[in-house]
Design a protein around this motif. Structure first.
Motif, PDB file in Angstrom:
ATOM      1  N   ASP A 181       0.741  -1.384  -0.062  1.00 29.42           N
ATOM      2  CA  ASP A 181       0.019  -0.024   0.029  1.00 29.42           C
ATOM      3  C   ASP A 181       0.702   1.336   0.001  1.00 29.42           C
ATOM      4  OD1 ASP A 181      -2.193   1.734   0.171  1.00 29.42           O
ATOM      5  OD2 ASP A 181      -2.493   1.548   2.368  1.00 29.42           O
ATOM      6  N   CYS A 231       3.206  -5.737   5.268  1.00 27.93           N
ATOM      7  CA  CYS A 231       2.192  -5.207   5.966  1.00 27.93           C
ATOM      8  C   CYS A 231       0.880  -5.724   6.049  1.00 27.93           C
ATOM      9  CB  CYS A 231       2.159  -3.724   5.420  1.00 27.93           C
ATOM     10  SG  CYS A 231       3.657  -2.622   5.294  1.00 27.93           S
ATOM     11  N   THR A 283      -4.665  -6.379   4.259  1.00 31.62           N
ATOM     12  CA  THR A 283      -5.217  -5.226   4.005  1.00 31.62           C
ATOM     13  C   THR A 283      -4.223  -4.318   3.123  1.00 31.62           C
ATOM     14  OG1 THR A 283      -4.609  -4.042   5.850  1.00 31.62           O
ATOM     15  CG2 THR A 283      -6.412  -5.159   6.084  1.00 31.62           C
ATOM     16  N   LEU A 301      -5.230  -3.327  -0.737  1.00 36.16           N
ATOM     17  CA  LEU A 301      -5.352  -1.674  -1.155  1.00 36.16           C
ATOM     18  C   LEU A 301      -4.389  -1.567  -2.503  1.00 36.16           C
ATOM     19  CD1 LEU A 301      -5.429  -0.197   2.469  1.00 36.16           C
ATOM     20  CD2 LEU A 301      -6.936   0.085   0.556  1.00 36.16           C
ATOM     21  N   THR A 346     -14.851  -6.051   2.039  1.00 36.58           N
ATOM     22  CA  THR A 346     -14.039  -4.911   1.538  1.00 36.58           C
ATOM     23  C   THR A 346     -13.649  -5.087   0.281  1.00 36.58           C
ATOM     24  OG1 THR A 346     -13.599  -4.656   4.067  1.00 36.58           O
ATOM     25  CG2 THR A 346     -12.484  -2.967   2.553  1.00 36.58           C
ATOM     26  N   ARG A 353     -15.906  -3.843  -2.378  1.00 43.68           N
ATOM     27  CA  ARG A 353     -15.679  -2.565  -2.502  1.00 43.68           C
ATOM     28  C   ARG A 353     -14.471  -2.026  -2.998  1.00 43.68           C
ATOM     29  NH1 ARG A 353     -17.639  -0.230   3.356  1.00 43.68           N
ATOM     30  NH2 ARG A 353     -17.120   1.658   2.410  1.00 43.68           N
ATOM     31  N   ARG A 394      -0.778  -4.088  10.954  1.00 45.28           N
ATOM     32  CA  ARG A 394      -2.243  -4.029  10.288  1.00 45.28           C
ATOM     33  C   ARG A 394      -2.849  -5.215  10.354  1.00 45.28           C
ATOM     34  NH1 ARG A 394      -0.546  -0.241   5.080  1.00 45.28           N
ATOM     35  NH2 ARG A 394      -2.481  -0.369   4.380  1.00 45.28           N
ATOM     36  N   TYR A 395      -4.160  -5.402   9.914  1.00 44.25           N
ATOM     37  CA  TYR A 395      -5.032  -6.495  10.093  1.00 44.25           C
ATOM     38  C   TYR A 395      -4.628  -7.202  11.276  1.00 44.25           C
ATOM     39  CZ  TYR A 395      -7.406 -10.592   8.127  1.00 44.25           C
ATOM     40  OH  TYR A 395      -8.534 -11.598   8.004  1.00 44.25           O
ATOM     41  N   ILE A 428     -11.543  -5.823  12.418  1.00 47.25           N
ATOM     42  CA  ILE A 428     -10.276  -5.658  11.733  1.00 47.25           C
ATOM     43  C   ILE A 428      -9.686  -4.421  12.347  1.00 47.25           C
ATOM     44  CG2 ILE A 428      -8.920  -5.326   9.457  1.00 47.25           C
ATOM     45  CD1 ILE A 428     -11.046  -7.124   8.259  1.00 47.25           C
ATOM     46  N   ARG A 443      -5.365   4.294   6.579  1.00 52.80           N
ATOM     47  CA  ARG A 443      -5.391   3.544   5.149  1.00 52.80           C
ATOM     48  C   ARG A 443      -6.271   2.493   5.219  1.00 52.80           C
ATOM     49  NH1 ARG A 443      -0.650   5.582   1.858  1.00 52.80           N
ATOM     50  NH2 ARG A 443      -1.849   4.778   0.266  1.00 52.80           N
ATOM     51  N   ASP A 444      -6.560   2.059   6.382  1.00 50.96           N
ATOM     52  CA  ASP A 444      -7.317   0.574   6.666  1.00 50.96           C
ATOM     53  C   ASP A 444      -8.699   0.934   6.736  1.00 50.96           C
ATOM     54  OD1 ASP A 444      -5.600  -0.865   5.537  1.00 50.96           O
ATOM     55  OD2 ASP A 444      -5.083  -2.000   7.597  1.00 50.96           O
ATOM     56  N   LEU A 471     -11.582   1.682   5.213  1.00 50.25           N
ATOM     57  CA  LEU A 471     -12.774   0.742   4.862  1.00 50.25           C
ATOM     58  C   LEU A 471     -12.857  -0.637   5.239  1.00 50.25           C
ATOM     59  CD1 LEU A 471     -12.377   0.814   0.629  1.00 50.25           C
ATOM     60  CD2 LEU A 471     -14.382   2.051   2.208  1.00 50.25           C
ATOM     61  N   PHE A 472     -11.666  -1.130   5.683  1.00 49.93           N
ATOM     62  CA  PHE A 472     -11.806  -2.451   6.467  1.00 49.93           C
ATOM     63  C   PHE A 472     -12.446  -2.356   7.871  1.00 49.93           C
ATOM     64  CE2 PHE A 472      -8.364  -2.691   3.184  1.00 49.93           C
ATOM     65  CZ  PHE A 472      -8.740  -3.971   2.761  1.00 49.93           C
ATOM     66  N   GLU A 506     -14.631  -0.092   8.581  1.00 54.86           N
ATOM     67  CA  GLU A 506     -15.894   0.398   8.315  1.00 54.86           C
ATOM     68  C   GLU A 506     -16.810  -1.018   8.084  1.00 54.86           C
ATOM     69  OE1 GLU A 506     -15.463   4.235   5.790  1.00 54.86           O
ATOM     70  OE2 GLU A 506     -16.991   2.808   5.371  1.00 54.86           O
ATOM     71  N   GLU A 507     -16.248  -1.687   7.386  1.00 47.27           N
ATOM     72  CA  GLU A 507     -16.961  -3.182   6.961  1.00 47.27           C
ATOM     73  C   GLU A 507     -16.865  -4.100   8.099  1.00 47.27           C
ATOM     74  OE1 GLU A 507     -19.333  -4.558   4.600  1.00 47.27           O
ATOM     75  OE2 GLU A 507     -18.110  -3.165   3.573  1.00 47.27           O
TER      76      GLU A 507
END
Lengths: 798, 301
Positions: free
Chosen positions: A608, A687, A690, A694, A734, A737, B10-11, B19, B114-115, B117-118, B120-121
């Motif tokens: 990302d 990373c 996600t 991205l 996601t 989306r 992340r994640y 998440i 940056r994440d 959207l994740f 949110e979902e």
């Protein structure tokens, strides 16, 4: 029995013992060769000398269906065999024979995808070699290949795929029509005004006769069967066989059986693979619904039928030359079977069968069918949840396709929206319209982008073979001069353009020969608009003729360009000559390792990070820009659309293609795999998932209209609790989306994989996702196993 | 403003709902013997030495003027008391790695966003952990303000051994506390973490009184804090707070951090420590459930 995934169906009402026996049989998968087809085809061809090829193929097909051994699998409710034994691969001498003669004594010795050859079969096959020498599809291709293409393959820049020596396959018959009408009405309606129609008549008559042979056999077995239930089943199977293809399929079970037998016959007519079942839940639903409403079918019976059907798809096999085996390991047939998605009006089309197919896959857990699922924003949560549970079992299925991206891509190619909404995976990730696509959407010629990058850095000269087909810059030497990034990127575009043109030329040479040697009246009769136009698909009878090559290594190219831009051009940390010296040294000396360290510190695609992601996107665009000028042979001969598109579906080819390429500027060491599909290079995505999604979302995914492949690995511990499964589901939603085209998942522990490499005998049932399909892990070559291990494992928490 | 950040993961699946991204801040007032993030204990840059990556090229020896290193073939031994930072630049194989680097608050927030959207979902968000995140209160507040402006769900994982004013300063931005409780018994707490737990329990009780959203997290170590004696006290304490917690999480001990101690040149204090067996965990879980708590077990192995 595996833990049940779905509600509202009573597994205990099904005979799971015989399913287990049948499953174990399919799991053992003792591959061998069968010579029957080869002998029948040879005999028939000897008698039809001088006739049109389509008629010769039709008659040989007919002769084979009427005389080959047939059998009923002991525990199975589904009948139809491709060869004299399960997992015996028939031989297709009309496509190619030289390699079979050369390799016949090594088939059994292969590291991956071995085939046993008994002495009689060996003699049978060697006895016909003489007849076919010089007369095959491959001979025709070789006669027409230009010197330049041959040199490009010696460089390793191009690889002539299966289509240079075998059939094309990649067809999803128009099952709804075939099931609704059968073959008899087609026979009644065609006038034999040309060889195509004459061929169709011969082939469909043979198909009807083939079914009738099973009717006789089932009846005979029933007569000798003592067990009452089996006796009755065999009798019903016999009646079914008698009815098959004579008219509309009269029940759910008839429809399932018809689809299976069609698949078997397609796999006898041609040795192309990826003869697929299309949108299985949609195709069969009317039959299911009718039988459920009339009370002649229970959910449990439907599930039992599906499980037997799923198991039987594993009984077929295909023999490939050794050199191709490394491209597609694990005995794959890529028999895609798809569920879910929207209907032609844009509404969600999930039905009972979508769930039952998930359960059937859960209960069978073998590498065929290649099970995939379409989804979108309004996919019912319950269906997605069930799919996630199946993914969590680690079998790599289903692979997930995003309706929104796939449909947009097809519409942009000119396909009307209602038809685009009916898209399906044909093989692995390659997408097309069922019943209307007559060619592999992808996987024509394989283009090794890693090699092209290497060629560019040596001014066109291949450092391994010494062959040079173009000069990237004016000087005669192998030196490549980098002055600024724009010129560097232009040089890449030039190399890509040059080899893409060569690849298209190779495609056309193969296609021209396939038009003759892969003439398939049986399959073509089930494809739109062949019957109306009086042409096979290869002659231009298909409605849509949209193909693509397989492009391997875009992430390696993008990451490498990023390194050159940053360290050589902008920061001038070292010169290209210094970098190349380190690459030639495969990063081993201390100085080389020091350069590599700086190289590895440069940002990599999949994390990302916008700058490098943009470069990878530019690399994709550099190919997309070439597409409008590329033409297929069928243009103007029938199809409503003839065009090239792009795909990154590349089966296991990223491993052997990597073996051709020295160390690359991204820090990859010599001979190691390139990246898989559009996935990051192995291990460079640090990373997490996600960030990978991205990054991928920044690519022009909807323009990669023949399928954009993304493979991710998750640790089982991240998929254990209901809460973590819900989180995984959110990750998938996601993805929709974000416009990710496709995701497939391996849920496997590194420790388990290592142990499986050390003790393959304990891991016969360990399935893994290889680019676009599933394979038994233990059947893969060690290099492919390592490449799977090298994928970053997500969700390991410390 | 800059702060020392050990890691941004992340994640992240195990630090709150949905998440999440977990930001590990450096610095901690406790010294729990089982700590799995020893590199995050000090609020300063540290050098970790991954000797398994060493190929024996000896590039480091050329500048090793004060005998910090001994190289025998590919076997590298280092003296953690000596200056190791200078070796980072010369080692081709990344044996020497700097952690707890200083990062701008805004950059931390940007990475987290940056994440979104994740989040949110999945109804997820960002969790601050450590170390003890409340020991960098100004920095933490600045990052969290950025995130809150964007409507991100914020969780703070804390051991609570800070002045309550640290909680008060950050509280307007916090949606959830993940509160770690090591021991109820103050003597044991002192023995295993280096501090008693008076302040920790006082802060927790204050948060409870203020009706904050709290997840109580308890790591379980065989024969250390899973004894009947300790748990009788815990049950007793919990009885007085019947509806204080959204949920209770029982974390099975794991030794994944052991390699980090080696890389820091430190002794792993809990060598051979076993995790509490699953039967015992289950017993505790059932007892807590019978008291009306929503209990979840996180078993990393």
């Amino acid at each position: 029995m595996r833990p049940q995934l779905t509600q509202n169906v009573d597994l205990t009402a099904i005979d799971l013992n015989r399913i287990d026996r049948l499953r174990r049989k399919m799991l053992r998968h003792d591959a061998s060769l069968c010579s029957e087809r080869a002998l029948f085809y040879t005999r028939s061809f000897q008698e039809t000398e001088g006739q049109a090829m389509i008629l010769r193929k039709a008659q040989a097909f007919s002769h084979t269906l009427r005389h080959m051994s047939i059998s009923i699998e002991e525990d199975s409710l589904i009948f139809g065999n491709q060869a004299s034994r399960n997992f015996a691969a028939p031989v297709f001498p009309e496509y190619s024979i030289d390699w079979i003669e050369k390799e016949i004594d090594t088939f059994a010795l292969r590291q991956g995808d071995a085939f046993a050859v008994d002495p009689k079969v060996r003699n049978d096959i060697l006895s016909i070699v003489g007849f076919w020498k010089g007369k095959t599809h491959q001979d025709e291709v070789n006669r027409n290949l230009t010197e330049e293409i041959k040199l490009a393959t010696r460089q390793g820049a191009l690889h002539l795929g299966g289509i240079s020596m075998s059939g094309d396959g990649h067809l999803v018959p128009d099952f709804p029509t075939v099931l609704a009408h059968g073959f008899r009405s087609v026979l009644d309606s065609i006038d034999e005004t040309n060889d195509f129609y004459r061929g169709v008549r011969i082939a469909l008559s043979a198909a009807l006769a083939f079914a009738k042979r099973y009717a006789g056999l089932c009846k005979e077995l029933s007569d000798h069967e003592n067990q009452a239930r089996r006796k009755q089943e065999l009798l019903e199977m016999s009646d079914r066989a008698n009815r098959l293809f004579e008219g509309p399929a009269s029940s759910f079970q008839d429809a399932v059986q018809a689809m299976y037998l069609i698949h078997v016959m397609q796999s006898i007519e041609s040795n192309g693979h990826s003869f697929c079942f299309g949108r299985f839940d949609q195709t069969l639903y009317p039959y299911y619904k009718k039988d459920m409403e009339s009370g002649t079918l229970s959910k449990e019976q439907a599930l039992e039928t599906l499980i037997h059907f799923f198991l039987m798809t594993n009984s077929l096999n295909k023999l490939r030359p050794n050199a191709h085996t490394v491209y597609s390991q694990g005995y794959p047939l890529y028999t895609n079977l798809m569920i879910g998605g929207i209907d032609e009006n844009g509404n969600d089309a999930t039905n009972d069968l979508s769930y039952l197919c998930l359960e059937a896959m859960n209960q069978t857990a073998l590498n065929e069918p290649n099970f995939s699922m379409r989804y979108h924003r309004d996919t019912p949560d319950e269906l997605l949840e069930t799919a996630v549970k199946l993914i969590a079992t680690g079998g790599g299925m289903p692979s997930m396709f995003n309706d929104e991206v796939a449909i947009k891509g097809l519409v942009d190619l000119g396909i009307p929206l209602p038809e685009a909404r009916d898209y399906v995976a044909i093989g692995c990730v390659e997408t097309g319209i069922p019943g209307k696509y007559g060619h592999r959407p992808t996987g024509m010629t394989y283009s090794n982008w890693g090699k092209m990058l290497e060629l560019m850095l040596y001014n066109g000269r291949d450092p391994q073979s010494g062959i040079r087909l173009l000069k990237v810059q004016e000087q005669d030497s192998d030196e490549f001069i980098i002055t600024n990034y724009d010129d560097l990127f232009k040089a890449w575009q030039n190399v890509l353009d040059f080899y893409t043109n060569l690849a298209v030329e190779a495609d056309q040479i193969c296609d021209a020969s396939l038009e003759i040697y892969d003439a398939d009246p049986f399959s073509s009769s089930m494809m739109l608009d062949c019957l109306a136009l009086g042409k096979t698909v290869k002659e231009g009878g298909c409605r849509y003729d949209i193909i693509s090559q397989s492009n391997i290594g875009p992430s390696v190219v993008g990451n490498s360009l990023m390194v050159l831009k940053k360290l050589v051009i902008e920061e001038k940390k070292f010169t290209l000559a210094q970098l190349k010296a380190a690459m030639e040294d495969n990063w081993t000396s201390r100085d080389s390792a020091m350069i590599r360290r700086q190289v590895l510190d440069v940002e990599k695609y999949g994390n990302d990070l916008d700058d490098v992601d943009q470069i990878v996107k530019d690399v994709f665009d550099s190919y997309l820009e070439l597409l409008p000028k590329l033409e297929t042979l069928r243009k103007g001969k029938g199809p409503r659309i003839s065009a090239y598109t792009m795909s990154t579906s590349n089966i296991t080819s990223y491993v052997p293609n990597g073996m051709e390429v020295g160390a690359t500027p991204d820090g990859r060491s010599a001979k190691s795999p390139l990246n898989e599909g559009c996935s990051p290079t192995q291990g460079s995505d640090t990373c997490g998932p996600t960030a990978v999604l991205l990054s991928v979302a920044k690519l022009p995914n909807e323009k990669v209209a023949a399928g954009q492949l993304l493979n991710m690995r998750f640790s089982p511990s991240s998929m254990k609790s209901p809460e973590s499964l819900a989180k995984f589901k959110a990750l998938l939603k996601t993805s929709v989306r974000l416009g990710i085209y496709h995701n497939q998942f391996n849920v496997l522990d590194s420790k388990v994989l290592r142990d499986a490499m050390a003790h393959p005998e304990n891991y016969g049932d360990l399935m893994v996702r290889v680019a676009g399909y599933c394979a038994q892990f233990v059947s893969l070559m060690p290099q492919a196993q390592e490449a799977i291990l090298a994928r970053s494992e997500n969700g390991v928490s410390v | 403003m800059k702060g020392h950040v050990t890691n941004i993961q992340r994640y992240s699946l195990h630090d709150g709902p949905g998440i999440r991204t977990t930001v590990f801040l450096a610095g901690c007032g406790l010294r729990c013997l089982w700590c799995s993030n020893p590199e995050s204990l000090r609020n300063e840059e540290r050098i970790m030495v991954f000797t398994s990556r060493c190929t024996g090229c000896a590039a480091c020896l050329l500048i090793d003027t004060d005998q910090a290193l001994t190289l025998n073939g590919k076997s590298l031994i280092f003296d953690p008391q000596k200056e190791l930072a200078k070796f980072i630049a010369v080692c081709p194989y990344k044996v020497f790695v700097r952690v707890n680097e200083e990062i701008e608050a805004e950059d931390v927030a940007k990475t987290c966003l940056r994440d979104r959207l994740f989040y949110e979902e999945s109804r997820g968000g960002v969790t601050f952990s450590g170390g003890e995140p409340l020991l960098q209160p100004e920095f933490l507040k600045e990052v969290v303000k950025h995130l809150k402006k964007e409507g991100i769900h914020i969780a703070i994982e804390t051991a609570g051994n800070v002045g309550f004013e640290a909680f008060e300063a950050i509280d307007p931005y916090v949606d959830l506390y993940l509160y770690d409780l090591k021991f109820i018994d103050p003597i044991q707490h002192l023995r295993y973490t280096g501090q008693d737990n008076e302040n920790i329990l006082t802060n927790l009780e204050k948060l409870i009184r203020l009706k904050k959203n709290i997840v109580l997290r308890m790591v379980l170590l065989d024969w250390v804090n899973d004894t009947d004696q300790e748990w009788e006290k815990r049950f007793d304490w919990l009885k007085h707070h019947p509806s204080a917690f959204q949920r209770i999480e029982l974390l099975a001990y794991h030794n994944f951090g052991e390699g980090k101690y080696v890389a820091l040149g430190e002794e792993y204090p809990m060598k051979d420590q076993k995790k509490t067996d699953n039967v015992k965990i289950q017993e505790i879980k059932e007892k807590l459930e019978s008291m009306g708590f929503d209990v979840h077990v996180e078993n990393a192995l």
